[in-house]
Design an enzyme around this catalytic site. Structure first.
Site, PDB file in Angstrom:
ATOM      1  N   THR A   4       0.843  -1.213   0.000  1.00 49.73           N
ATOM      2  CA  THR A   4       0.000   0.000   0.000  1.00 49.73           C
ATOM      3  C   THR A   4       0.876   1.261   0.000  1.00 49.73           C
ATOM      4  OG1 THR A   4      -0.020   0.192   2.413  1.00 49.73           O
ATOM      5  CG2 THR A   4      -1.765  -1.166   1.435  1.00 49.73           C
ATOM      6  N   ARG A  41       1.013  -7.774   6.815  1.00 47.39           N
ATOM      7  CA  ARG A  41       0.083  -8.709   7.459  1.00 47.39           C
ATOM      8  C   ARG A  41      -1.007  -9.210   6.529  1.00 47.39           C
ATOM      9  NH1 ARG A  41      -1.655  -4.553  11.968  1.00 47.39           N
ATOM     10  NH2 ARG A  41      -1.734  -3.392  10.006  1.00 47.39           N
ATOM     11  N   TYR A  70       8.957  14.430  12.715  1.00 46.51           N
ATOM     12  CA  TYR A  70       8.818  14.645  14.169  1.00 46.51           C
ATOM     13  C   TYR A  70       9.698  13.699  14.985  1.00 46.51           C
ATOM     14  CZ  TYR A  70       5.035  11.163  13.508  1.00 46.51           C
ATOM     15  OH  TYR A  70       4.297  10.066  13.165  1.00 46.51           O
TER      16      TYR A  70
HETATM   17  C1  HXC Z   1      -7.145   5.480  20.858  1.00 47.48           C
HETATM   18  C2  HXC Z   1      -6.742   3.543  19.664  1.00 47.48           C
HETATM   19  C3  HXC Z   1      -7.103   4.185  18.449  1.00 47.48           C
HETATM   20  C4  HXC Z   1      -7.498   5.562  18.528  1.00 47.48           C
HETATM   21  C5  HXC Z   1      -6.552   2.134  17.990  1.00 47.48           C
HETATM   22  N1  HXC Z   1      -6.422   2.280  19.323  1.00 47.48           N
HETATM   23  N2  HXC Z   1      -6.964   3.287  17.436  1.00 47.48           N
HETATM   24  N3  HXC Z   1      -6.767   4.187  20.848  1.00 47.48           N
HETATM   25  N4  HXC Z   1      -7.495   6.158  19.739  1.00 47.48           N
HETATM   26  N5  HXC Z   1      -7.840   6.237  17.443  1.00 47.48           N
HETATM   27  C6  HXC Z   1      -6.048   1.262  20.291  1.00 47.48           C
HETATM   28  C7  HXC Z   1      -7.040   0.121  20.334  1.00 47.48           C
HETATM   29  O1  HXC Z   1      -8.186   0.469  21.098  1.00 47.48           O
HETATM   30  C8  HXC Z   1      -6.213  -0.972  20.996  1.00 47.48           C
HETATM   31  O2  HXC Z   1      -6.078  -0.790  22.384  1.00 47.48           O
HETATM   32  C9  HXC Z   1      -4.823  -0.722  20.410  1.00 47.48           C
HETATM   33  O3  HXC Z   1      -4.827   0.631  19.914  1.00 47.48           O
HETATM   34  C10 HXC Z   1      -4.492  -1.665  19.255  1.00 47.48           C
HETATM   35  O4  HXC Z   1      -5.530  -1.563  18.284  1.00 47.48           O
HETATM   36  P1  HXC Z   1      -5.848  -2.773  17.308  1.00 47.48           P
HETATM   37  O5  HXC Z   1      -6.854  -2.293  16.315  1.00 47.48           O
HETATM   38  O6  HXC Z   1      -6.186  -3.993  18.100  1.00 47.48           O
HETATM   39  O7  HXC Z   1      -4.383  -3.028  16.661  1.00 47.48           O
HETATM   40  P2  HXC Z   1      -3.931  -3.596  15.263  1.00 47.48           P
HETATM   41  O8  HXC Z   1      -4.995  -4.416  14.601  1.00 47.48           O
HETATM   42  O9  HXC Z   1      -2.598  -4.219  15.448  1.00 47.48           O
HETATM   43  O10 HXC Z   1      -3.775  -2.271  14.337  1.00 47.48           O
HETATM   44  C11 HXC Z   1      -2.678  -1.414  14.524  1.00 47.48           C
HETATM   45  C12 HXC Z   1      -3.052   0.040  14.345  1.00 47.48           C
HETATM   46  C13 HXC Z   1      -3.799   0.288  12.995  1.00 47.48           C
HETATM   47  C14 HXC Z   1      -1.767   0.848  14.422  1.00 47.48           C
HETATM   48  C15 HXC Z   1      -3.977   0.465  15.488  1.00 47.48           C
HETATM   49  O11 HXC Z   1      -4.029   1.670  12.841  1.00 47.48           O
HETATM   50  C16 HXC Z   1      -3.021  -0.222  11.807  1.00 47.48           C
HETATM   51  O12 HXC Z   1      -3.135  -1.399  11.426  1.00 47.48           O
HETATM   52  N6  HXC Z   1      -2.213   0.646  11.155  1.00 47.48           N
HETATM   53  C17 HXC Z   1      -1.374   0.270   9.995  1.00 47.48           C
HETATM   54  C18 HXC Z   1      -1.312   1.352   8.941  1.00 47.48           C
HETATM   55  C19 HXC Z   1      -1.001   2.728   9.427  1.00 47.48           C
HETATM   56  O13 HXC Z   1      -1.118   3.051  10.613  1.00 47.48           O
HETATM   57  N7  HXC Z   1      -0.608   3.589   8.495  1.00 47.48           N
HETATM   58  C20 HXC Z   1      -0.275   4.995   8.773  1.00 47.48           C
HETATM   59  C21 HXC Z   1       1.189   5.204   8.799  1.00 47.48           C
HETATM   60  S1  HXC Z   1       1.520   6.924   8.641  1.00 47.48           S
HETATM   61  P3  HXC Z   1      -7.061  -1.449  23.495  1.00 47.48           P
HETATM   62  O14 HXC Z   1      -6.362  -1.238  24.793  1.00 47.48           O
HETATM   63  O15 HXC Z   1      -8.346  -0.693  23.400  1.00 47.48           O
HETATM   64  O16 HXC Z   1      -7.222  -2.896  23.110  1.00 47.48           O
HETATM   65  C22 HXC Z   1       2.829   7.323   9.571  1.00 47.48           C
HETATM   66  C23 HXC Z   1       3.475   8.656   9.311  1.00 47.48           C
HETATM   67  C24 HXC Z   1       2.786   9.843   9.818  1.00 47.48           C
HETATM   68  O17 HXC Z   1       3.309   6.568  10.325  1.00 47.48           O
HETATM   69  C25 HXC Z   1       3.152  11.161   9.236  1.00 47.48           C
HETATM   70  C26 HXC Z   1       2.060  11.682   8.357  1.00 47.48           C
HETATM   71  C27 HXC Z   1       2.274  13.001   7.731  1.00 47.48           C
HETATM   72  P1  NAP Z   2       0.288   2.837   4.781  1.00 43.73           P
HETATM   73  O1  NAP Z   2      -0.136   2.715   3.356  1.00 43.73           O
HETATM   74  O2  NAP Z   2      -0.705   2.623   5.837  1.00 43.73           O
HETATM   75  O3  NAP Z   2       1.546   1.884   4.989  1.00 43.73           O
HETATM   76  C1  NAP Z   2       1.837   1.192   6.170  1.00 43.73           C
HETATM   77  C2  NAP Z   2       2.141  -0.255   5.808  1.00 43.73           C
HETATM   78  O4  NAP Z   2       2.624  -0.927   6.971  1.00 43.73           O
HETATM   79  C3  NAP Z   2       0.916  -1.030   5.310  1.00 43.73           C
HETATM   80  O5  NAP Z   2       1.211  -1.592   4.052  1.00 43.73           O
HETATM   81  C4  NAP Z   2       0.712  -2.110   6.365  1.00 43.73           C
HETATM   82  O6  NAP Z   2       0.290  -3.342   5.753  1.00 43.73           O
HETATM   83  C5  NAP Z   2       2.116  -2.247   6.967  1.00 43.73           C
HETATM   84  N1  NAP Z   2       2.087  -2.742   8.332  1.00 43.73           N
HETATM   85  C6  NAP Z   2       1.409  -2.237   9.398  1.00 43.73           C
HETATM   86  N2  NAP Z   2       1.586  -3.002  10.483  1.00 43.73           N
HETATM   87  C7  NAP Z   2       2.417  -4.008  10.085  1.00 43.73           C
HETATM   88  C8  NAP Z   2       2.962  -5.128  10.756  1.00 43.73           C
HETATM   89  N3  NAP Z   2       2.707  -5.373  12.057  1.00 43.73           N
HETATM   90  N4  NAP Z   2       3.771  -5.966  10.066  1.00 43.73           N
HETATM   91  C9  NAP Z   2       4.039  -5.732   8.758  1.00 43.73           C
HETATM   92  N5  NAP Z   2       3.552  -4.697   8.068  1.00 43.73           N
HETATM   93  C10 NAP Z   2       2.740  -3.850   8.737  1.00 43.73           C
HETATM   94  O7  NAP Z   2       0.897   4.302   5.060  1.00 43.73           O
HETATM   95  P2  NAP Z   2       2.022   5.155   4.299  1.00 43.73           P
HETATM   96  O8  NAP Z   2       1.602   6.570   4.433  1.00 43.73           O
HETATM   97  O9  NAP Z   2       2.313   4.599   2.960  1.00 43.73           O
HETATM   98  O10 NAP Z   2       3.281   4.938   5.252  1.00 43.73           O
HETATM   99  C11 NAP Z   2       4.465   4.295   4.800  1.00 43.73           C
HETATM  100  C12 NAP Z   2       5.647   4.754   5.621  1.00 43.73           C
HETATM  101  O11 NAP Z   2       5.862   6.144   5.420  1.00 43.73           O
HETATM  102  C13 NAP Z   2       5.493   4.565   7.119  1.00 43.73           C
HETATM  103  O12 NAP Z   2       6.728   4.199   7.685  1.00 43.73           O
HETATM  104  C14 NAP Z   2       5.109   5.924   7.599  1.00 43.73           C
HETATM  105  O13 NAP Z   2       5.436   6.137   8.944  1.00 43.73           O
HETATM  106  C15 NAP Z   2       5.949   6.788   6.667  1.00 43.73           C
HETATM  107  N6  NAP Z   2       5.511   8.161   6.541  1.00 43.73           N
HETATM  108  C16 NAP Z   2       4.410   8.449   5.827  1.00 43.73           C
HETATM  109  C17 NAP Z   2       4.016   9.767   5.670  1.00 43.73           C
HETATM  110  C18 NAP Z   2       2.828  10.149   4.848  1.00 43.73           C
HETATM  111  O14 NAP Z   2       2.515  11.344   4.779  1.00 43.73           O
HETATM  112  N7  NAP Z   2       2.150   9.242   4.176  1.00 43.73           N
HETATM  113  C19 NAP Z   2       4.768  10.776   6.285  1.00 43.73           C
HETATM  114  C20 NAP Z   2       5.884  10.439   7.041  1.00 43.73           C
HETATM  115  C21 NAP Z   2       6.260   9.116   7.143  1.00 43.73           C
HETATM  116  P3  NAP Z   2      -0.658  -4.413   6.488  1.00 43.73           P
HETATM  117  O15 NAP Z   2      -1.789  -3.673   7.081  1.00 43.73           O
HETATM  118  O16 NAP Z   2      -1.023  -5.357   5.379  1.00 43.73           O
HETATM  119  O17 NAP Z   2       0.208  -5.077   7.528  1.00 43.73           O
END
Ligand code: HXC
Ligand code: NAP
Length: 292
Positions: free
Chosen positions: A19, A41, A149
């Site tokens: 993604t 995953r 950050y």
């Molecule tokens: C408070 C929250 C919450 C929210 C989840 N939790 N969302 N708490 N506010 N909005 C809590 C849940 O209640 C739970 O705690 C715990 O977090 C774990 O949640 P799960 O859904 O069980 O976890 P999991 O299935 O492992 O999913 C992980 C995840 C989810 C991080 C929560 O968002 C995910 O799969 N993310 C992957 C993709 C992603 O995040 N992409 C963005 C990357 S961008 P409790 O105690 O209630 O059980 C990035 C760069 C940023 O990193 C910069 C941008 C410009």
């Molecule tokens: P994204 O599409 O949500 O990518 C996150 C990826 O991480 C997903 O493909 C997800 O796949 C994988 N992932 C999450 N939990 C995982 C686990 N436990 N094991 C293996 N894979 C896992 O978001 P994105 O914006 O492209 O982010 C990519 C990277 O860029 C991240 O490191 C993010 O912090 C960084 N970043 C993004 C931005 C932005 O503006 N987009 C800015 C700064 C930094 P599955 O759910 O299939 O596991």
């Protein structure tokens, strides 16, 4: 940006390559002649991406299901890649988990979840690939995807900020220690690049409607995926062969405003209730994606 064939003969593992930015980097690596393994995953999401990118580029993509918090699954990704392509030359630690929230609203598990994916997942994969490279005398390259950050700190994304800062410190420390093996480590700290994964969890509709965060960016726009892919390709290619421990901020100047999410101090507790519900609903939907 790079000439055709710049990455030919290279095998690259991209975590979270199904993604967002991982997918865009994978596409460009394939266009430049690399073979790529994508892992995360959700196998169905990976397979859909692999098919699409193979059709678009004519390159080869291996998909392996892997939760980066599980070392045995990481080992299996490396083994499957070696079996299919012969060796691994580059690793892009791109997987992440993140969402905005006031820290005092988080459970311990919520903090652990983000830190474990970002920090533990990155150091597990780095350790596994480093052992493999040292044993096989491969001068490999690691690219870590961090955030701005990690330098500045930022409110409302504290678990991610702590974890990404750890990733940066690991990048710099290991660049020294593993330099003698010819292993290079660099990182990119991107500003905002629109992706579904990040936008649903960091800029949900309710928030995006209230705050025009683009105004924070001196260049007055978000980043384009190809721009990030260009930099990533350069950093893993032999053209950057003398660069290691570098962290490149790539954000249109946004970091000049300080911590990326500090503007969220304006959000009321009532609005946080709405945002949390929106983000949790997006989390549930993404878990279901690709499932029958
Ligand atoms: C408070 C929250 C919450 C929210 C989840 N939790 N969302 N708490 N506010 N909005 C809590 C849940 O209640 C739970 O705690 C715990 O977090 C774990 O949640 P799960 O859904 O069980 O976890 P999991 O299935 O492992 O999913 C992980 C995840 C989810 C991080 C929560 O968002 C995910 O799969 N993310 C992957 C993709 C992603 O995040 N992409 C963005 C990357 S961008 P409790 O105690 O209630 O059980 C990035 C760069 C940023 O990193 C910069 C941008 C410009
Ligand atoms: P994204 O599409 O949500 O990518 C996150 C990826 O991480 C997903 O493909 C997800 O796949 C994988 N992932 C999450 N939990 C995982 C686990 N436990 N094991 C293996 N894979 C896992 O978001 P994105 O914006 O492209 O982010 C990519 C990277 O860029 C991240 O490191 C993010 O912090 C960084 N970043 C993004 C931005 C932005 O503006 N987009 C800015 C700064 C930094 P599955 O759910 O299939 O596991």
């Amino acid at each position: 940006m790079l000439r055709d064939g710049s990455l030919s003969g290279k095998t690259i593992i991209v975590t979270g390559g199904g993604t967002g930015l991982g997918k865009s980097m994978t596409k460009y690596f394939l266009e430049l002649g690399a073979q790529v393994t994508i892992c995360s995953r959700r196998l169905a999401v990976l397979e859909k991406t692999a098919k699409e990118l193979e059709e678009q580029t004519g390159g080869q993509v291996l998909t392996v299901e892997c939760d980066v918090r599980k070392p045995e699954q990481i080992d299996a990704v490396i083994q499957a890649t070696v079996q299919r392509f012969g060796a691994v030359h580059c690793l892009v630690n791109n997987s992440a988990g993140n969402f905005i929230s006031p820290t005092e609203r988080l459970s311990y598990k919520a903090i652990d979840t983000v830190v474990d994916i970002v920090l533990r997942g990155t150091y597990y994969f780095t350790l596994a690939i480093g052992k493999y490279w040292i044993e096989n005398q491969i001068k490999g390259t690691i690219l870590n995807i961090s955030t701005t950050y990690a330098w500045t700190g930022s409110g409302w994304v504290v678990p991610s900020a702590m974890a990404k800062a750890g990733v940066l410190t690991m990048t710099k420390s290991l660049a020294y220690e593993w330099g003698k093996y010819g292993i290079r480590l660099n990182a990119i700290a991107p500003g905002p690049f629109p992706t579904k994964g990040a936008w649903e969890r960091l800029f949900p509709t309710e928030l995006a409607e209230k705050f025009a965060f683009e105004n924070r960016i001196p260049l007055n726009r978000t980043g384009e995926h190809q721009e990030l892919a260009n930099l990533a390709a350069y950093l893993i290619s032999d053209f950057s062969g003398y660069m290691t421990r570098e962290v490149i901020t790539f954000d249109g100047g946004e970091v000049l405003n300080g911590g990326q999410f500090n503007f969220l101090h304006q959000v009321t507790p009532e609005m946080w209730d709405v945002l949390e519900a929106q983000i949790k609903s997006a989390n549930r939907a993404s878990k279901q994606e690709g499932k029958p």
